[in-house]
Motif scaffolding. Structure first.
Motif, short mmCIF file in Angstrom:
data_model
loop_
_atom_site.label_atom_id
_atom_site.label_comp_id
_atom_site.label_asym_id
_atom_site.label_seq_id
_atom_site.Cartn_x
_atom_site.Cartn_y
_atom_site.Cartn_z
N ASN A 1 -22.24 -31.65 -13.34
CA ASN A 1 -20.94 -31.30 -13.89
C ASN A 1 -19.87 -32.07 -13.11
OD1 ASN A 1 -18.35 -29.55 -13.69
ND2 ASN A 1 -19.39 -28.77 -15.51
N SER A 2 -18.99 -32.77 -13.84
CA SER A 2 -18.03 -33.65 -13.18
C SER A 2 -17.11 -32.89 -12.24
CB SER A 2 -17.21 -34.42 -14.21
OG SER A 2 -16.51 -33.52 -15.07
N ARG A 3 -16.67 -31.70 -12.63
CA ARG A 3 -15.75 -30.95 -11.77
C ARG A 3 -16.47 -30.39 -10.55
NH1 ARG A 3 -11.68 -27.48 -15.73
NH2 ARG A 3 -10.46 -29.27 -16.46
N TYR A 4 -17.63 -29.80 -10.76
CA TYR A 4 -18.35 -29.22 -9.63
C TYR A 4 -18.92 -30.30 -8.73
CZ TYR A 4 -21.62 -26.29 -7.05
OH TYR A 4 -22.30 -25.66 -6.05
N GLY A 5 -19.63 -31.26 -9.33
CA GLY A 5 -20.24 -32.32 -8.55
C GLY A 5 -19.21 -33.21 -7.88
N GLY A 6 -18.14 -33.54 -8.60
CA GLY A 6 -17.08 -34.36 -8.01
C GLY A 6 -16.38 -33.65 -6.86
N GLY A 7 -16.14 -32.35 -7.05
CA GLY A 7 -15.51 -31.58 -5.98
C GLY A 7 -16.40 -31.50 -4.75
N ALA A 8 -17.71 -31.30 -4.98
CA ALA A 8 -18.64 -31.23 -3.86
C ALA A 8 -18.70 -32.56 -3.10
CB ALA A 8 -20.04 -30.85 -4.36
N LEU A 9 -18.69 -33.66 -3.85
CA LEU A 9 -18.71 -34.98 -3.22
C LEU A 9 -17.43 -35.24 -2.43
CD1 LEU A 9 -20.07 -37.74 -2.83
CD2 LEU A 9 -19.00 -38.49 -4.97
N ALA A 10 -16.29 -34.82 -3.00
CA ALA A 10 -15.01 -35.02 -2.29
C ALA A 10 -14.98 -34.22 -0.99
CB ALA A 10 -13.85 -34.60 -3.20
N ILE A 11 -15.45 -32.99 -1.04
CA ILE A 11 -15.47 -32.16 0.17
C ILE A 11 -16.42 -32.76 1.21
CG2 ILE A 11 -16.16 -29.91 1.08
CD1 ILE A 11 -15.18 -28.69 -1.54
N ALA A 12 -17.57 -33.25 0.75
CA ALA A 12 -18.53 -33.86 1.68
C ALA A 12 -17.92 -35.08 2.37
CB ALA A 12 -19.80 -34.25 0.94
N CYS A 13 -17.24 -35.94 1.62
CA CYS A 13 -16.63 -37.13 2.20
C CYS A 13 -15.51 -36.75 3.17
CB CYS A 13 -16.08 -38.04 1.10
SG CYS A 13 -17.35 -38.79 0.05
N THR A 14 -14.69 -35.77 2.78
CA THR A 14 -13.61 -35.32 3.65
C THR A 14 -14.16 -34.76 4.96
OG1 THR A 14 -12.21 -34.81 1.74
CG2 THR A 14 -11.61 -33.80 3.84
N SER A 15 -15.18 -33.93 4.86
CA SER A 15 -15.76 -33.32 6.05
C SER A 15 -16.39 -34.38 6.94
CB SER A 15 -16.82 -32.28 5.66
OG SER A 15 -16.23 -31.23 4.91
N PHE A 16 -17.06 -35.36 6.33
CA PHE A 16 -17.68 -36.43 7.11
C PHE A 16 -16.63 -37.18 7.92
CE2 PHE A 16 -19.10 -40.80 7.69
CZ PHE A 16 -20.37 -40.62 8.21
N GLY A 17 -15.54 -37.55 7.26
CA GLY A 17 -14.49 -38.28 7.95
C GLY A 17 -13.77 -37.44 9.00
N LEU A 18 -13.48 -36.17 8.65
CA LEU A 18 -12.71 -35.31 9.54
C LEU A 18 -13.49 -35.00 10.82
CD1 LEU A 18 -10.33 -33.43 10.21
CD2 LEU A 18 -11.48 -31.64 8.87
N TYR A 19 -14.71 -34.49 10.67
CA TYR A 19 -15.42 -34.00 11.85
C TYR A 19 -16.00 -35.12 12.69
CZ TYR A 19 -14.75 -29.41 9.88
OH TYR A 19 -14.17 -28.28 9.39
N SER A 20 -16.38 -36.22 12.07
CA SER A 20 -16.83 -37.36 12.89
C SER A 20 -15.66 -37.97 13.64
CB SER A 20 -17.51 -38.41 12.01
OG SER A 20 -16.62 -38.89 11.01
N GLY A 21 -14.49 -38.03 12.98
CA GLY A 21 -13.30 -38.54 13.65
C GLY A 21 -12.86 -37.64 14.80
N LEU A 22 -12.92 -36.33 14.59
CA LEU A 22 -12.53 -35.40 15.64
C LEU A 22 -13.43 -35.52 16.85
CD1 LEU A 22 -11.76 -32.15 13.60
CD2 LEU A 22 -10.13 -33.56 14.85
N TYR A 23 -14.72 -35.72 16.61
CA TYR A 23 -15.67 -35.83 17.72
C TYR A 23 -15.29 -36.97 18.66
CZ TYR A 23 -20.12 -36.48 20.13
OH TYR A 23 -21.09 -36.63 21.09
N LEU A 24 -14.86 -38.10 18.07
CA LEU A 24 -14.48 -39.25 18.88
C LEU A 24 -13.05 -39.13 19.41
CD1 LEU A 24 -15.96 -42.09 16.63
CD2 LEU A 24 -16.92 -41.19 18.74
N LEU A 25 -12.15 -38.62 18.58
CA LEU A 25 -10.74 -38.59 18.95
C LEU A 25 -10.49 -37.69 20.17
CD1 LEU A 25 -7.82 -39.38 18.34
CD2 LEU A 25 -7.71 -37.46 16.74
N THR A 26 -11.14 -36.53 20.19
CA THR A 26 -10.90 -35.60 21.30
C THR A 26 -11.34 -36.20 22.63
OG1 THR A 26 -13.03 -34.57 20.80
CG2 THR A 26 -11.06 -33.53 19.88
N GLN A 27 -12.44 -36.93 22.62
CA GLN A 27 -12.90 -37.56 23.85
C GLN A 27 -12.04 -38.76 24.22
OE1 GLN A 27 -17.39 -37.52 24.26
NE2 GLN A 27 -17.24 -37.10 22.07
N TYR A 28 -11.56 -39.50 23.22
CA TYR A 28 -10.70 -40.66 23.49
C TYR A 28 -9.39 -40.21 24.13
CZ TYR A 28 -7.54 -44.56 22.59
OH TYR A 28 -6.62 -45.57 22.74
#
Length: 302
Positions: free
Chosen positions: A238-265
């Motif tokens: 389903n475009s709405r459900y699947g697209g939303g899930a993909l968007a959340i996954a990409c956002t979480s990937f960028g946010l939490y991986s960035g935070l892991y590095l940023l806090t130590q930097y």
């Protein structure tokens, strides 16, 4: 908030517990793996055995495991308690939305879910600030201790205000699906986390990734064929459900991986104190202002 708080404390944890980079990564990922891997199964348990009961068990377990994490004497023990915190959180989360649907009348449910979402979103700006304040005056374990009074208030309020509810005619639990999904996620994440240490061409790295992908494929096949699936795989098409899930996954990937590095930097390279780093990380709260509202998503063409 708990996840964002932990990221800012990673340099302190590394220093006090003599943790390796892999152990720091597992301190973050063990919670996420346990939480995400057991979330769907926990929803089925709450529908079958009672939502208030599972919420109360999860809150009590979250408080106890938070205390254990606060006083962990080594990195391995901290990872174990973080994983148990993830299990506890998985028991809580699906029950909350189900309780909202059961307690509030239809005309009030939208407002209640909005408050529920807002409470979660508040953790984005509060996490770094609270973490910085705590690390400025206390040791890193204090960040886990603050979970205890919050859980106690929720337990008391839930006991007084929440009625028990269950799903009528619950079909059963998909234990095979739960096992496949958790095992597959753990194998994939293990390969990714340990790859910088073992090498990307190492047999353990490649084997973990291969086994993990295979298990996730088996999970999808099982979910399509079993009578009572834990996850309706067709929803992903389903475009709405699947697209939303993909968007959340990409956002979480960028946010939490960035935070892991940023806090130590900020702390290890720029040599900022925890509070200074936390104040600068408040900038991530701009995503709450700049992101499109759910209403605009629903009203968009297509």
């Amino acid at each position: 908030m708990d996840t964002l708080i932990l990221n800012l404390a990673l340099p302190s944890i590394q220093k006090d517990l003599n943790a390796t980079s892999s152990q720091l990564q597992w301190t973050v990922d063990s919670y996420a793996l346990a939480f995400g891997g057991l979330l769907l199964m926990a929803g089925g348990l709450s529908d079958r055995f009672g939502r208030k009961r599972l919420l109360s068990i999860g809150l009590a377990a979250f408080a106890l495991t938070s205390l254990g994490a606060a006083f962990a004497s080594n990195a391995e023990l901290l990872i174990v308690f973080r994983a148990l915190m993830g299990v506890s959180a998985a028991l809580m989360m699906p029950a909350t939305l189900a309780i909202i649907k059961d307690v509030f009348p239809p005309e009030e449910q939208g407002k209640a879910i909005g408050i529920w979402s807002g409470a979660a979103a508040i953790g984005v700006p509060l996490g770094p600030l609270v973490s910085g304040l705590l690390l400025e005056h206390f040791w890193w374990g204090s960040m886990f201790i603050i979970n205890v009074p919050l859980a106690a208030v929720a337990l008391i309020g839930g006991a007084r205000l929440i009625p028990e509810s269950k799903a009528a005619g619950h079909p059963g639990l998909d234990l095979v699906g739960a096992l496949l999904s958790v095992a597959g996620l753990v194998a994939i994440v293990y390969g990714l986390v340990e790859a910088p240490h073992n090498g990307w061409s190492d047999i353990i790295t490649l084997g973990s990734l291969f086994v993990g992908v295979g298990l996730m494929v088996a999970f999808l096949v099982w979910e399509r064929r079993t009578t009572y699936p834990m996850l309706d795989v067709g929803l992903l098409l389903n475009s709405r459900y699947g697209g939303g899930a993909l968007a959340i996954a990409c956002t979480s990937f960028g946010l939490y991986s960035g935070l892991y590095l940023l806090t130590q930097y900020l702390q290890s390279v720029l040599e900022l104190d925890p509070l200074g780093a936390g104040v600068r990380m408040l900038a991530i709260g701009t995503m709450m202002i700049g992101a499109p509202s759910p209403r605009s998503w629903w009203s968009a063409p297509g």
